[in-house]
Design a protein around this motif. Structure first.
Motif, PDB file in Angstrom:
ATOM      1  N   VAL A  12     -23.118   7.692  21.754  1.00  0.00           N
ATOM      2  CA  VAL A  12     -22.861   8.762  22.727  1.00  0.00           C
ATOM      3  C   VAL A  12     -23.525   8.458  24.064  1.00  0.00           C
ATOM      4  CG1 VAL A  12     -22.446  10.535  20.998  1.00  0.00           C
ATOM      5  CG2 VAL A  12     -24.739  10.261  21.930  1.00  0.00           C
ATOM      6  N   GLY A  13     -24.572   7.655  24.042  1.00  0.00           N
ATOM      7  CA  GLY A  13     -25.224   7.265  25.286  1.00  0.00           C
ATOM      8  C   GLY A  13     -24.341   6.415  26.183  1.00  0.00           C
ATOM      9  N   GLN A  14     -23.332   5.789  25.591  1.00  0.00           N
ATOM     10  CA  GLN A  14     -22.412   4.931  26.336  1.00  0.00           C
ATOM     11  C   GLN A  14     -21.148   5.664  26.774  1.00  0.00           C
ATOM     12  OE1 GLN A  14     -21.743   1.794  23.513  1.00  0.00           O
ATOM     13  NE2 GLN A  14     -23.789   0.936  23.777  1.00  0.00           N
ATOM     14  N   MET A  15     -20.988   6.901  26.357  1.00  0.00           N
ATOM     15  CA  MET A  15     -19.772   7.660  26.662  1.00  0.00           C
ATOM     16  C   MET A  15     -19.849   8.344  28.016  1.00  0.00           C
ATOM     17  SD  MET A  15     -18.943   9.681  23.174  1.00  0.00           S
ATOM     18  CE  MET A  15     -19.113   8.859  21.614  1.00  0.00           C
ATOM     19  N   GLU A  16     -18.707   8.408  28.641  1.00  0.00           N
ATOM     20  CA  GLU A  16     -18.569   9.218  29.847  1.00  0.00           C
ATOM     21  C   GLU A  16     -17.876  10.496  29.422  1.00  0.00           C
ATOM     22  OE1 GLU A  16     -16.847   7.236  33.189  1.00  0.00           O
ATOM     23  OE2 GLU A  16     -17.964   5.398  32.788  1.00  0.00           O
ATOM     24  N   ALA A  17     -18.690  11.489  29.081  1.00  0.00           N
ATOM     25  CA  ALA A  17     -18.146  12.738  28.570  1.00  0.00           C
ATOM     26  C   ALA A  17     -19.080  13.874  28.953  1.00  0.00           C
ATOM     27  CB  ALA A  17     -18.001  12.654  27.051  1.00  0.00           C
ATOM     28  N   SER A  18     -18.547  15.078  28.877  1.00  0.00           N
ATOM     29  CA  SER A  18     -19.358  16.253  29.181  1.00  0.00           C
ATOM     30  C   SER A  18     -20.376  16.471  28.066  1.00  0.00           C
ATOM     31  CB  SER A  18     -18.464  17.487  29.313  1.00  0.00           C
ATOM     32  OG  SER A  18     -17.954  17.845  28.039  1.00  0.00           O
ATOM     33  N   GLU A  19     -21.407  17.231  28.365  1.00  0.00           N
ATOM     34  CA  GLU A  19     -22.418  17.559  27.356  1.00  0.00           C
ATOM     35  C   GLU A  19     -21.776  18.303  26.186  1.00  0.00           C
ATOM     36  OE1 GLU A  19     -25.668  16.803  26.749  1.00  0.00           O
ATOM     37  OE2 GLU A  19     -25.309  15.348  28.344  1.00  0.00           O
ATOM     38  N   THR A  20     -20.813  19.161  26.491  1.00  0.00           N
ATOM     39  CA  THR A  20     -20.117  19.910  25.442  1.00  0.00           C
ATOM     40  C   THR A  20     -19.401  18.960  24.493  1.00  0.00           C
ATOM     41  OG1 THR A  20     -19.802  21.769  26.961  1.00  0.00           O
ATOM     42  CG2 THR A  20     -18.384  21.698  25.019  1.00  0.00           C
ATOM     43  N   ASP A  21     -18.684  17.986  25.053  1.00  0.00           N
ATOM     44  CA  ASP A  21     -17.967  17.020  24.218  1.00  0.00           C
ATOM     45  C   ASP A  21     -18.934  16.166  23.411  1.00  0.00           C
ATOM     46  OD1 ASP A  21     -15.535  17.958  25.113  1.00  0.00           O
ATOM     47  OD2 ASP A  21     -15.239  16.339  26.574  1.00  0.00           O
ATOM     48  N   ILE A  22     -20.010  15.728  24.033  1.00  0.00           N
ATOM     49  CA  ILE A  22     -20.996  14.902  23.332  1.00  0.00           C
ATOM     50  C   ILE A  22     -21.626  15.685  22.181  1.00  0.00           C
ATOM     51  CG2 ILE A  22     -23.277  13.825  23.565  1.00  0.00           C
ATOM     52  CD1 ILE A  22     -22.290  12.749  26.287  1.00  0.00           C
ATOM     53  N   THR A  23     -21.957  16.931  22.425  1.00  0.00           N
ATOM     54  CA  THR A  23     -22.525  17.774  21.369  1.00  0.00           C
ATOM     55  C   THR A  23     -21.534  17.923  20.229  1.00  0.00           C
ATOM     56  OG1 THR A  23     -23.908  18.969  22.946  1.00  0.00           O
ATOM     57  CG2 THR A  23     -23.451  20.065  20.834  1.00  0.00           C
ATOM     58  N   TYR A  24     -20.279  18.183  20.550  1.00  0.00           N
ATOM     59  CA  TYR A  24     -19.239  18.333  19.523  1.00  0.00           C
ATOM     60  C   TYR A  24     -19.089  17.039  18.725  1.00  0.00           C
ATOM     61  CZ  TYR A  24     -14.758  19.085  17.268  1.00  0.00           C
ATOM     62  OH  TYR A  24     -13.756  19.192  16.329  1.00  0.00           O
ATOM     63  N   ILE A  25     -19.030  15.911  19.404  1.00  0.00           N
ATOM     64  CA  ILE A  25     -18.881  14.608  18.744  1.00  0.00           C
ATOM     65  C   ILE A  25     -20.051  14.351  17.794  1.00  0.00           C
ATOM     66  CG2 ILE A  25     -18.931  12.102  19.148  1.00  0.00           C
ATOM     67  CD1 ILE A  25     -17.240  12.731  21.734  1.00  0.00           C
ATOM     68  N   LYS A  26     -21.255  14.603  18.265  1.00  0.00           N
ATOM     69  CA  LYS A  26     -22.444  14.387  17.425  1.00  0.00           C
ATOM     70  C   LYS A  26     -22.430  15.302  16.207  1.00  0.00           C
ATOM     71  CE  LYS A  26     -26.494  13.363  18.984  1.00  0.00           C
ATOM     72  NZ  LYS A  26     -27.788  13.287  19.667  1.00  0.00           N
ATOM     73  N   GLU A  27     -22.169  16.581  16.427  1.00  0.00           N
ATOM     74  CA  GLU A  27     -22.187  17.538  15.320  1.00  0.00           C
ATOM     75  C   GLU A  27     -21.110  17.222  14.288  1.00  0.00           C
ATOM     76  OE1 GLU A  27     -21.971  21.391  17.154  1.00  0.00           O
ATOM     77  OE2 GLU A  27     -24.074  21.333  17.761  1.00  0.00           O
ATOM     78  N   LYS A  28     -19.919  16.889  14.749  1.00  0.00           N
ATOM     79  CA  LYS A  28     -18.838  16.591  13.811  1.00  0.00           C
ATOM     80  C   LYS A  28     -19.122  15.303  13.047  1.00  0.00           C
ATOM     81  CE  LYS A  28     -13.835  16.203  13.413  1.00  0.00           C
ATOM     82  NZ  LYS A  28     -12.556  16.461  14.087  1.00  0.00           N
ATOM     83  N   THR A  29     -19.608  14.284  13.729  1.00  0.00           N
ATOM     84  CA  THR A  29     -19.930  13.019  13.066  1.00  0.00           C
ATOM     85  C   THR A  29     -21.022  13.234  12.033  1.00  0.00           C
ATOM     86  OG1 THR A  29     -19.306  11.799  15.064  1.00  0.00           O
ATOM     87  CG2 THR A  29     -20.631  10.624  13.425  1.00  0.00           C
ATOM     88  N   GLU A  30     -22.048  13.969  12.385  1.00  0.00           N
ATOM     89  CA  GLU A  30     -23.131  14.247  11.438  1.00  0.00           C
ATOM     90  C   GLU A  30     -22.619  15.019  10.231  1.00  0.00           C
ATOM     91  OE1 GLU A  30     -25.828  16.200  14.095  1.00  0.00           O
ATOM     92  OE2 GLU A  30     -26.863  14.331  14.605  1.00  0.00           O
ATOM     93  N   ASP A  31     -21.708  15.970  10.453  1.00  0.00           N
ATOM     94  CA  ASP A  31     -21.166  16.755   9.351  1.00  0.00           C
ATOM     95  C   ASP A  31     -20.300  15.872   8.445  1.00  0.00           C
ATOM     96  OD1 ASP A  31     -21.180  19.272   8.040  1.00  0.00           O
ATOM     97  OD2 ASP A  31     -19.116  19.599   8.718  1.00  0.00           O
ATOM     98  N   ILE A  32     -19.527  15.006   9.033  1.00  0.00           N
ATOM     99  CA  ILE A  32     -18.723  14.078   8.225  1.00  0.00           C
ATOM    100  C   ILE A  32     -19.651  13.243   7.349  1.00  0.00           C
ATOM    101  CG2 ILE A  32     -17.229  12.035   8.292  1.00  0.00           C
ATOM    102  CD1 ILE A  32     -16.002  13.262  10.884  1.00  0.00           C
TER     103      ILE A  32
END
Length: 130
Positions: free
Chosen positions: A33-53
């Motif tokens: 996620v540190g390499q992504m160009e994304a909003s904080e909202t998107d990064i949070t969503y990506i992290k939470e979903k990946t962790e849940d998976i």
């Protein structure tokens, strides 16, 4: 980011995680996620979903292995496995995600990242889970 772009980023993280111990997931997630160009909202969503998976990974693999005749998760190509895991998660743990959308998006990811047989393989495995 669009939903498709977010899904693609989650797939990439899941794929990358296949090459590391599960204990290293948090570090790999932070690097990704540190390499992504994304909003904080998107990064949070990506992290939470990946962790849940990843929390549900054993259950997801049980679901896949119960239906995937002759193709247990240990034999699957890593790209296709990451795609299938993401789709199975969406089909079973995200109530707002229509199954047909999860399958379609998985096949599209397989077209981009899998081998020439990837889309058919992913579609075939997921079709057995419906």
């Amino acid at each position: 980011m669009s939903r498709r772009e977010i899904r693609e980023q989650i797939f990439k993280i899941l794929f990358r995680a296949e090459f590391y111990a599960r204990e290293e997931l948090e570090e790999q997630l932070d690097l990704s996620v540190g390499q992504m160009e994304a909003s904080e909202t998107d990064i949070t969503y990506i992290k939470e979903k990946t962790e849940d998976i990843c929390r549900h990974l054993d259950e997801i693999d049980e679901i896949i292995n119960a239906r995937a005749e002759k193709w247990k998760t240990g034999r699957m190509a890593k790209a296709e496995l990451a795609i299938i895991r993401l789709a199975v998660y969406e089909m079973n743990y995200e109530e707002e995600m229509p199954v047909s959308v999860a399958i379609n998006e998985a096949v599209e990811l397989a077209k981009r990242y899998g081998d020439e047989h990837g889309p058919g393989f992913v579609n075939g495995i997921l079709a057995k889970l419906v």
